[in-house]
Design a protein around this motif. Structure first.
Motif, short mmCIF file in Angstrom:
data_model
loop_
_atom_site.label_atom_id
_atom_site.label_comp_id
_atom_site.label_asym_id
_atom_site.label_seq_id
_atom_site.Cartn_x
_atom_site.Cartn_y
_atom_site.Cartn_z
N VAL A 1 -1.59 39.17 46.66
CA VAL A 1 -0.61 39.78 45.76
C VAL A 1 0.50 40.38 46.61
CG1 VAL A 1 -0.20 41.49 43.94
CG2 VAL A 1 -2.44 40.37 44.11
N GLU B 1 4.67 43.30 43.82
CA GLU B 1 4.11 43.05 42.49
C GLU B 1 2.98 44.00 42.13
OE1 GLU B 1 2.99 38.98 42.13
OE2 GLU B 1 4.93 38.21 42.83
N ARG C 1 3.32 46.58 38.81
CA ARG C 1 3.11 45.97 37.50
C ARG C 1 1.64 45.61 37.29
NH1 ARG C 1 7.68 44.54 34.75
NH2 ARG C 1 6.52 43.02 33.50
N LEU C 2 0.99 45.14 38.35
CA LEU C 2 -0.42 44.80 38.23
C LEU C 2 -1.25 46.04 37.96
CD1 LEU C 2 -2.54 42.55 38.41
CD2 LEU C 2 -2.65 42.97 40.89
#
Length: 530
Positions: free
Chosen positions: A398, A402, A405-406
């Motif tokens: 990942v 990002e 948001r995860l």
């Protein structure tokens, strides 16, 4: 064998593209270099990427020549990569391109006759760049295009193919191109030229010729190149560097192979982020050590070399102070609020229970306990196939950008620590990142989580984990308190807050050195509390 120059000449006749990239053996072009080089060619005769050595320090942004005879030398060799960007732009105009890589228009290279076979594959790309540019054409380094030069094929310094170097130097000895001053655009000025190896010793200059700001060298244990991108320590160091620069400091970041770079004389303060790899500071330079992980590997003898020592654990800082007779302050880990902040539009759209992290070649405790408790767990990370059903692994990697948001999308985020970090109270920065987003977290039994006011819960054993996850709404604060905790973490436990404290500690150490008082330390256990 026909040699590089002759082989290149033969290949030029077969090319159909508008640009040609000539690269010598051992050079690895990093992803994205084409997109950076093409616009840099506008108004230029030829362009090279920013060249890195295997250590992660700069190999070259072009070639320069000292007054008088002699072969040119790489500009900024052994400097940190950040020094190549001091001019503030995306390109740097240089007198001559390095021999490692060159990009130019195909028609121009054909018109110039390609590389000179008489240079025997050494200095031929530098020679070609000068022929392409003439006396007043522009040669550039595209600073956002990077390439790594392998160590087996050393840079041209007159010692590889000496005859070719001498021939190149005689050919271009009277060129007016060497009369420029690329150093000034990088806020540097040459103090003298050193021998063996031949390189410029420089001093730093501030904006508009004023005094240079204080320069910090943040030293980490991360490997160079792409391998370092998977290390949290690198992202931590870069976020801290940005925070220090917002305070008017100048910052460079050194990975593990660049701790002893020859240009360390330019650094005013060394900040060791002590993780896996220890850092040995220069006694002549003010030094701070921030122990952020792997505390059991740290020794009293190691810490005694630093002016100031802080640790990301209050209990460990207190115990180390008492045990070793050193003043070790507390400076917890932190988060980047510009990146980690609430993302309300994705709340509830992700997995109910999430874990993000590599296996580290072990069945990590929180994953093992979650599966033992029958939790429907979603995994992001590598190396899990031997421990869990591969269907549970959503992604092997990942990107750091990002993660907010995860985190925001999940119901609960699981976390654990290295054993010594857990036992010694070193809370990971993932806890601060998740809390800044407003994500509910369950972690192993580590001390200090009261700073998150209930947004981070600890557990012991699979049964306690199951109990927490069976009543998530009852186990965690409601929306209003969660928002308040998130806002407080982003303010009180940000990289900006930590940077301010580090600057204060450096000020004390610098003043103590100037007064001849020796090394300065916070007075008493926990004196640097944050």
């Amino acid at each position: 064998p026909v040699g590089r120059a002759r082989a290149t000449g033969l290949a030029l006749g077969q090319l159909t593209g508008d640009l040609v990239c000539l690269v010598r053996a051992g050079v690895r072009l990093e992803p994205g270099w084409v997109g950076a080089v093409r616009p840099a060619l506008e108004g230029a005769a030829a362009v090279q990427p920013l060249l890195l050595a295997e250590s992660g320090s700069l190999r070259s942004v072009g070639l320069v020549r000292e007054p008088g005879p002699g072969t040119p030398v790489p500009l900024l060799q052994d400097h940190p990569e950040e020094d190549g960007h001091r001019g503030g732009g995306t390109v740097l105009d240089v007198p001559c391109l390095d021999d490692a890589a060159l990009v130019a228009r195909t028609t121009d290279v054909r018109r110039a006759g390609g590389p000179d076979p008489d240079l025997l594959g050494a200095w031929d790309l530098s020679d070609l760049s000068l022929r392409l540019a003439g006396e007043d054409g522009t040669l550039r380094c595209a600073l956002t295009a990077t390439a790594t030069v392998g160590e087996p094929d050393p840079p041209p310094d007159g010692g590889g193919d000496r005859a070719a170097g001498e021939r190149f130097s005689r050919r271009w000895a009277g060129s007016p191109r060497w009369s420029g001053d690329p150093w000034s655009s990088l806020r540097l000025q040459v103090v003298r030229w050193d021998d063996r190896p031949r390189r410029a010793r420089v001093s730093r200059v501030g904006v508009d010729g004023g005094p240079a700001p204080r320069r910090w060298a943040i030293r980490t244990g991360t490997p160079p190149g792409r391998a370092g991108l998977s290390w949290g320590d690198l992202h931590f160091a870069r976020a801290l560097a940005a925070a220090l620069e917002r305070l008017g400091q100048e910052v460079v970041v050194d990975g593990r192979l660049a701790h002893d770079r020859p240009t360390a004389y330019l650094d005013d303060v060394v900040l060791a982020l002590r993780g896996v790899v220890p850092v040995r500071p220069d006694p002549a330079t003010v030094s701070l050590c921030w122990v952020i992980s792997h505390p059991r590997a740290v020794t009293a003898e190691e810490l005694s070399r630093f002016d100031v020592v802080v640790a990301a654990s209050g209990p460990w800082a207190h115990a180390a102070s008492q045990r070793w007779g050193l003043a070790v302050g507390t400076l917890l880990q932190c988060t980047d609020p510009d990146r980690f902040a609430p993302v309300p539009e994705v709340a509830g759209t992700g997995p109910a229970v999430l874990f993000v992290g590599n296996s580290r070649n072990v069945h990590r405790p929180v994953v093992r306990d979650a599966l033992a408790a029958g939790v429907d767990l979603s995994l992001h990370g590598s190396g899990w196939e031997r421990f869990v059903d591969p269907d549970r692994v959503v992604a092997r990697y990942v990107p750091n950008a990002e993660l907010p948001r995860l985190y925001a999308s999940c119901g609960v985020l699981l976390n654990d620590h290295w054993e010594d970090m857990r036992d010694e109270g070193f809370m990971s920065n993932r806890l601060f990142d998740a809390a800044a987003v407003g994500t509910r977290v369950v972690t192993d039994d580590v001390a200090g989580t009261e700073v998150f006011s209930g947004l981070v819960r600890t557990y012991r054993g699979a049964h306690e984990l199951r109990d927490v996850l069976d009543d998530v709404d009852g186990a965690f604060p409601g929306p209003e308190q969660t928002a308040a905790v998130s806002a407080r973490v982003r303010t009180e436990h940000s990289f900006d807050a930590r940077a301010r404290r580090l600057v204060e500690l450096a000020d004390v150490a610098v003043a103590a050195r100037r007064e001849g008082a020796g090394r300065a330390r916070p007075q008493g256990p926990g004196a640097a509390m944050q």
